[in-house]
Scaffold this active site. Structure first.
Site, PDB file in Angstrom:
ATOM      1  N   LYS A   1       0.843  -1.206   0.000  1.00  5.08           N
ATOM      2  CA  LYS A   1       0.000   0.000   0.000  1.00  5.08           C
ATOM      3  C   LYS A   1       0.876   1.253   0.000  1.00  5.08           C
ATOM      4  O   LYS A   1       0.602   2.208  -0.720  1.00  5.08           O
ATOM      5  CB  LYS A   1      -0.952  -0.010   1.210  1.00  5.08           C
ATOM      6  CG  LYS A   1      -2.059  -1.052   1.073  1.00  5.08           C
ATOM      7  CD  LYS A   1      -2.862  -1.239   2.357  1.00  5.08           C
ATOM      8  CE  LYS A   1      -3.832  -2.414   2.192  1.00  5.08           C
ATOM      9  NZ  LYS A   1      -4.594  -2.703   3.419  1.00  5.08           N
TER      10      LYS A   1
ATOM     11  N   ASP B   1     -11.082   2.660   4.065  1.00  6.89           N
ATOM     12  CA  ASP B   1     -11.475   1.248   3.923  1.00  6.89           C
ATOM     13  C   ASP B   1     -12.994   1.109   3.822  1.00  6.89           C
ATOM     14  O   ASP B   1     -13.504   0.017   3.562  1.00  6.89           O
ATOM     15  CB  ASP B   1     -10.962   0.420   5.116  1.00  6.89           C
ATOM     16  CG  ASP B   1      -9.704  -0.360   4.762  1.00  6.89           C
ATOM     17  OD1 ASP B   1      -9.362  -0.433   3.567  1.00  6.89           O
ATOM     18  OD2 ASP B   1      -9.058  -0.891   5.690  1.00  6.89           O
TER      19      ASP B   1
ATOM     20  N   GLN C   1      -4.802  -1.229   9.739  1.00 11.37           N
ATOM     21  CA  GLN C   1      -4.682  -2.511   9.033  1.00 11.37           C
ATOM     22  C   GLN C   1      -5.321  -3.615   9.876  1.00 11.37           C
ATOM     23  O   GLN C   1      -4.996  -3.775  11.055  1.00 11.37           O
ATOM     24  CB  GLN C   1      -3.193  -2.802   8.767  1.00 11.37           C
ATOM     25  CG  GLN C   1      -2.920  -4.110   8.049  1.00 11.37           C
ATOM     26  CD  GLN C   1      -3.404  -4.119   6.603  1.00 11.37           C
ATOM     27  OE1 GLN C   1      -3.322  -3.127   5.901  1.00 11.37           O
ATOM     28  NE2 GLN C   1      -3.934  -5.244   6.158  1.00 11.37           N
TER      29      GLN C   1
END
Ligand code: NAD
Length: 284
Positions: A49, A116, A93
């Site tokens: 990422k 997200d 994460q």
């Protein structure tokens, strides 16, 4: 006849180039990531990422915390990021260590910067058909189907898997595109009977070869989201013999995978636009 492969790399590269243009136009942006503990797969994903973000001109802000971090410590860090005006996107994460309640952390992220798309506000917006920030993998799946001109309106779409990050959101996006949608899961009575009816089949179960060739409707478009590490390497959830039955099929790797990060970057641009006022974010 073998299915046409729905390759994700070229589309993902195009999206990343568009994102780079947008980032330049907006004068740069930042994506804060928070990694707790030392799960090797999470470290790998964060690395990928960050690299993709940098290539698109997005500056990663890297936070790494030890595995024994408490929920309060993590909440404090998230509150600090929410209060920091330089931060455009915030990504904790997952998975988080067992002492931390994931839902509490997801809820703590500023919904406008929830790249997200997991915050209950954003999940609710998607449910209502007014998407704000949507999880990246489902966005990638829809983009890939669109790229290969798969008609969703009037199609019967079947999703295997009901996770918050793939199954449920992709089912909502398919519904929004006017498909007739069924969601299957580990308690579905007769999975094969359901999948055989699918014009568009999306499989996100995390079970190697769960969908055999005889579970696929001839001529279907099949999206294999699964990424299972086996002795034979990375394999999907759909048996490779399905390529003889489906009209279109995503390869694993190289199908949905590349799009996930591209869509995360696109979400970061969207979040930056929300915060900078060039795109209206609905009141929470
Ligand atoms: P998850 O474990 O959270 O959810 C799996 C879902 O599959 C559950 O809803 C469960 O009910 C269902 N399921 C499990 N076994 C089943 C069975 N035998 N029959 C029917 N349904 C069954 O997983 P997830 O996070 O949604 O991920 C699913 C897969 O997609 C994994 O392999 C993951 O690695 C992969 N994934 C890939 C990407 C990507 O970028 N390509 C992104 C996210 C997840």
């Amino acid at each position: 006849m073998a299915a046409t492969l729905m390759e994700g790399e070229a589309l993902a590269a195009r999206i990343r180039a568009e994102v780079a243009d947008d980032v330049r136009e907006l004068g740069g942006m930042t994506l804060a990531t928070v990694l707790v503990g030392d799960d090797p797969a999470s470290h790998l994903y964060i690395g990928l990422k960050h690299r993709a973000a940098r290539e698109a001109g997005i500056e990663p802000i890297d936070h790494r915390l030890p595995a024994e971090t408490t929920q309060d410590e993590l909440l404090e860090l998230i509150a600090g990021l929410n209060a920091d005006d330089r931060v455009d996107g915030i990504l904790p994460q997952l998975p988080l260590p067992p002492q931390i309640d994931e839902a509490a952390i997801i809820r703590a992220v500023d919904p406008e910067r929830d790249v997200d798309g997991l915050h209950p506000f954003n999940a609710g917006q998607l449910y209502l058909g007014r998407p704000t920030l949507v999880p990246a993998t489902p966005l990638g799946i829809i983009a890939l189907l669109d790229e290969y001109r798969v008609r969703l309106e009037r199609a019967r779409a079947v999703v295997v898997g009901r996770s918050d990050i793939v199954g449920k959101p992709v089912a909502h996006l398919l519904l929004q595109a006017n498909a007739t949608v069924a969601i299957c899961h580990s308690r579905t009575a007769d999975l094969a009977a359901e999948t055989r009816r699918a014009d568009v089949l999306v499989v996100a179960a995390g079970v190697p070869a769960l969908v055999a060739a005889d579970m696929v409707k001839p001529g279907a478009a099949v999206v294999d989201v699964g990424q299972n590490r086996t002795d034979a390497g990375l394999v999907g959830d759909v048996d490779s013999a399905a390529a003889e039955v489906a009209a279109l099929l995503t390869p694993v790797p190289g199908g949905v995978g590349p799009l996930t990060i591209a869509m995360l970057l696109r979400n970061t641009v969207r979040a930056a636009r929300f915060r900078r006022g060039s795109l209206a974010f609905p009141a929470a």
